[in-house]
Design a protein around this motif. Sequence first.
Motif, short mmCIF file in Angstrom:
data_model
loop_
_atom_site.label_atom_id
_atom_site.label_comp_id
_atom_site.label_asym_id
_atom_site.label_seq_id
_atom_site.Cartn_x
_atom_site.Cartn_y
_atom_site.Cartn_z
N THR A 27 0.85 -1.18 0.00
CA THR A 27 0.00 0.00 0.00
C THR A 27 0.88 1.23 0.00
O THR A 27 2.10 1.14 0.14
N SER A 28 0.29 2.37 -0.16
CA SER A 28 1.05 3.62 -0.04
C SER A 28 0.29 4.55 0.88
O SER A 28 -0.94 4.51 0.96
N ILE A 29 1.06 5.34 1.59
CA ILE A 29 0.50 6.31 2.54
C ILE A 29 1.05 7.68 2.18
O ILE A 29 2.26 7.84 1.99
N ARG A 30 0.17 8.65 2.12
CA ARG A 30 0.55 10.01 1.78
C ARG A 30 0.34 10.91 2.99
O ARG A 30 -0.78 11.07 3.47
N LEU A 31 1.43 11.44 3.50
CA LEU A 31 1.41 12.34 4.65
C LEU A 31 2.33 13.52 4.39
O LEU A 31 3.23 13.45 3.56
N GLU A 32 2.12 14.58 5.13
CA GLU A 32 3.03 15.71 5.09
C GLU A 32 4.37 15.27 5.67
O GLU A 32 4.43 14.43 6.57
N LYS A 33 5.45 15.83 5.15
CA LYS A 33 6.80 15.42 5.57
C LYS A 33 7.00 15.56 7.07
O LYS A 33 7.67 14.74 7.70
N ILE A 34 6.41 16.57 7.66
CA ILE A 34 6.61 16.79 9.10
C ILE A 34 6.04 15.61 9.90
O ILE A 34 6.59 15.22 10.93
N PHE A 35 4.95 15.01 9.42
CA PHE A 35 4.40 13.84 10.11
C PHE A 35 5.28 12.62 9.91
O PHE A 35 5.44 11.82 10.84
N TRP A 36 5.86 12.45 8.73
CA TRP A 36 6.80 11.34 8.52
C TRP A 36 7.98 11.47 9.47
O TRP A 36 8.42 10.48 10.07
N GLN A 37 8.48 12.69 9.62
CA GLN A 37 9.62 12.91 10.51
C GLN A 37 9.25 12.57 11.95
O GLN A 37 10.03 11.93 12.67
N ARG A 38 8.07 12.98 12.36
CA ARG A 38 7.64 12.71 13.74
C ARG A 38 7.42 11.21 13.95
O ARG A 38 7.80 10.65 14.99
N LEU A 39 6.81 10.54 12.98
CA LEU A 39 6.60 9.10 13.09
C LEU A 39 7.93 8.35 13.16
O LEU A 39 8.05 7.37 13.92
N GLU A 40 8.91 8.79 12.40
CA GLU A 40 10.23 8.16 12.47
C GLU A 40 10.84 8.32 13.85
O GLU A 40 11.44 7.38 14.39
N ALA A 41 10.67 9.49 14.45
CA ALA A 41 11.19 9.72 15.80
C ALA A 41 10.48 8.84 16.83
O ALA A 41 11.12 8.28 17.73
N ILE A 42 9.17 8.69 16.69
CA ILE A 42 8.42 7.84 17.61
C ILE A 42 8.85 6.38 17.46
O ILE A 42 9.08 5.68 18.44
N ALA A 43 8.98 5.93 16.21
CA ALA A 43 9.41 4.55 15.96
C ALA A 43 10.79 4.31 16.58
O ALA A 43 11.03 3.26 17.18
N GLU A 44 11.67 5.29 16.44
CA GLU A 44 13.01 5.17 17.01
C GLU A 44 12.94 5.02 18.52
O GLU A 44 13.69 4.25 19.12
#
Length: 97
Positions: A27-44
């Motif tokens: 699948t693909s997910i479309r989000l604003e870059k700022i949300f991708w950055q925040r999700l990466e930080a949470i995952a980390e």
Amino acid sequence: MCHFFANQDPDSYAFETRSLRLNGQSTSIRLEKIFWQRLEAIAEQFGVKLPRFISSLHQEILLLRGEVPNFTSHLRCICIVAQEDSRLDRREAKRAA
């Protein structure tokens, strides 16, 4: 106040689409870059890579609700809740000190 919002880097709210697998389906997910950055930080913080983190979130909501009507909105809300939780944690730490 308006300058705070007007001066935001346009790149931070530009859309970015990422492809990943959720429950074995591409699948693909479309989000604003700022949300991708925040999700990466949470995952980390959880010690996992972003695709695994998102897949786990998707699986959890499937188990809890049986469906995921708007998963991208759910991801945005997770970012906001995580931000609020971290602010509360910092306030409590300051009071305890």
